[in-house]
Motif scaffolding. Sequence first.
Motif, mmCIF file in Angstrom:
data_model
loop_
_atom_site.group_PDB
_atom_site.id
_atom_site.type_symbol
_atom_site.label_atom_id
_atom_site.label_comp_id
_atom_site.label_asym_id
_atom_site.label_seq_id
_atom_site.Cartn_x
_atom_site.Cartn_y
_atom_site.Cartn_z
ATOM 1 N N VAL A 1 6.378 2.484 0.886
ATOM 2 C CA VAL A 1 5.659 2.600 -0.347
ATOM 3 C C VAL A 1 4.485 3.546 -0.254
ATOM 4 O O VAL A 1 3.909 4.053 -1.159
ATOM 5 C CB VAL A 1 5.469 1.045 -0.965
ATOM 6 N N GLY A 2 3.506 2.952 0.819
ATOM 7 C CA GLY A 2 2.213 3.476 1.035
ATOM 8 C C GLY A 2 2.029 4.886 1.085
ATOM 9 O O GLY A 2 1.072 5.523 1.222
ATOM 10 N N LEU A 3 3.330 5.530 1.242
ATOM 11 C CA LEU A 3 3.354 7.125 1.739
ATOM 12 C C LEU A 3 3.080 7.715 0.233
ATOM 13 O O LEU A 3 2.176 8.817 0.365
ATOM 14 C CB LEU A 3 4.625 7.642 2.045
ATOM 15 N N LYS A 4 3.160 7.135 -0.787
ATOM 16 C CA LYS A 4 3.173 7.654 -2.179
ATOM 17 C C LYS A 4 1.822 7.318 -2.961
ATOM 18 O O LYS A 4 1.483 7.793 -3.755
ATOM 19 C CB LYS A 4 4.232 7.534 -3.081
ATOM 20 N N GLN A 5 1.698 6.221 -2.821
ATOM 21 C CA GLN A 5 0.364 5.441 -3.527
ATOM 22 C C GLN A 5 -0.449 4.486 -2.687
ATOM 23 O O GLN A 5 -0.053 4.215 -1.551
ATOM 24 C CB GLN A 5 0.903 4.753 -4.689
ATOM 25 N N ALA A 6 -1.818 4.154 -3.033
ATOM 26 C CA ALA A 6 -2.791 3.340 -2.438
ATOM 27 C C ALA A 6 -1.932 1.867 -2.572
ATOM 28 O O ALA A 6 -1.504 1.378 -3.764
ATOM 29 C CB ALA A 6 -3.907 3.326 -2.983
ATOM 30 N N ILE A 7 -1.834 1.185 -1.369
ATOM 31 C CA ILE A 7 -1.401 -0.404 -1.730
ATOM 32 C C ILE A 7 -2.257 -1.144 -0.584
ATOM 33 O O ILE A 7 -2.897 -0.477 0.219
ATOM 34 C CB ILE A 7 -0.058 -0.403 -1.107
ATOM 35 N N PRO A 8 -2.439 -2.510 -0.857
ATOM 36 C CA PRO A 8 -3.178 -3.542 0.066
ATOM 37 C C PRO A 8 -2.516 -3.495 1.372
ATOM 38 O O PRO A 8 -1.087 -3.690 1.586
ATOM 39 C CB PRO A 8 -2.879 -4.772 -0.531
ATOM 40 N N ARG A 9 -2.978 -3.101 2.495
ATOM 41 C CA ARG A 9 -2.367 -2.870 3.739
ATOM 42 C C ARG A 9 -2.655 -4.476 4.186
ATOM 43 O O ARG A 9 -3.502 -4.375 5.193
ATOM 44 C CB ARG A 9 -2.799 -1.883 4.799
ATOM 45 N N GLY A 10 -2.020 -5.532 4.011
ATOM 46 C CA GLY A 10 -2.098 -6.596 4.811
ATOM 47 C C GLY A 10 -3.041 -7.817 3.819
ATOM 48 O O GLY A 10 -3.271 -7.135 2.541
ATOM 49 N N PRO A 11 -3.463 -8.728 4.467
ATOM 50 C CA PRO A 11 -3.035 -8.971 5.775
ATOM 51 C C PRO A 11 -1.467 -9.453 5.833
ATOM 52 O O PRO A 11 -0.935 -10.287 5.286
ATOM 53 C CB PRO A 11 -3.847 -10.712 5.525
ATOM 54 N N TYR A 12 -1.005 -8.749 6.867
ATOM 55 C CA TYR A 12 0.263 -9.178 7.315
ATOM 56 C C TYR A 12 0.316 -9.976 8.522
ATOM 57 O O TYR A 12 -0.490 -9.759 9.412
ATOM 58 C CB TYR A 12 0.994 -7.775 7.742
ATOM 59 N N GLY A 13 1.013 -10.836 8.575
ATOM 60 C CA GLY A 13 1.385 -11.687 9.632
ATOM 61 C C GLY A 13 0.193 -12.812 10.031
ATOM 62 O O GLY A 13 -0.779 -12.732 9.262
ATOM 63 N N ILE A 14 0.646 -13.450 11.253
ATOM 64 C CA ILE A 14 -0.418 -14.622 11.452
ATOM 65 C C ILE A 14 -1.628 -14.202 11.981
ATOM 66 O O ILE A 14 -2.801 -14.647 11.484
ATOM 67 C CB ILE A 14 0.380 -15.637 12.482
#
Length: 247
Positions: free
Chosen positions: A151-164
């Motif tokens: 999804v982030g290829l086309k638009q700005a998105i929150p990148r995380g927090p992913y994972g522990i």
Amino acid sequence: MTDYRDEAIAPETSIEEFRKIVESRRSVRRFTDEPVPDAVVEDCLDLAMLAPNSSNLQPWEFYVVRDDAVKAKLAEACLGQNAATTAQVLIPIIARPDTWKQNSLRNLEYWPEETMPKIIKNYYSKIALFHYNPGPLGSLGLAKKALGLVVGLKQAIPRGPYGINEMKTWAVKSTALAAENMMLAFRAHGYDTCPMEGFDERRVRKILDLPSDAIVTMILGVGKRAEDGIYHRRYRFPREEFIHYIS
Ligand SMILES: Cc1cc2nc3c(=O)[nH]c(=O)nc-3n(C[C@H](O)[C@H](O)[C@H](O)COP(=O)(O)O)c2cc1C
């Protein structure tokens, strides 16, 4: 607590007072025998909890240790540092990467206005519960990361927090801000602190009976600075090496 929104005015503030507090805060490694009044400690805790924090999820906990036996154990876990052995009060400041769910729901309960905007209800009842959830063994975090890459290829998105692990960083960020509020609050009251990360976290966790997810972000030694409590003059590196202007 004054609610400045209700009063609709910002109070008058003084940069000179703020500067005095910031500039006179030092990491104090030796404290006098003078006790720290309970009221001061309580006020500093309240001010710590006013720190900005991610999504108002308040992923922190504070332990106030005055008991001599527990203090001695903690000081030993702090590798016998003077800042710990001479402190009148020790305050372990704990980040909780695991309380996002309960605290998300608490936001629905504690919302301070008469009506809750739909967007807020949706955020705390749905979006936050998905966004901060790493899933079992971080599996949902991985899936969200993979989806984000597409999804982030086309638009700005929150990148995380992913994972522990990212949730640990997430919790520590807000908790460190609370720690700084607390240190400045003690200074404003005329007391001193030393933040410590030189400790055996496993032992601290055991002494305080903390769950394994809890992160001991810092332990604050608190008291009145002794004459030899500050080891050297303060210095910082040249500001131009750290500050970047983009204009
Ligand atoms: C996260 C963190 C951990 C620290 N751990 C220790 C510590 O274990 N022992 C100690 O004596 N000082 C510790 N300090 C204090 C730093 O050494 C100190 O902030 C730094 O040298 C700058 O000095 P100042 O605080 O007097 O401006 C710590 C500070 C921070 C922010």
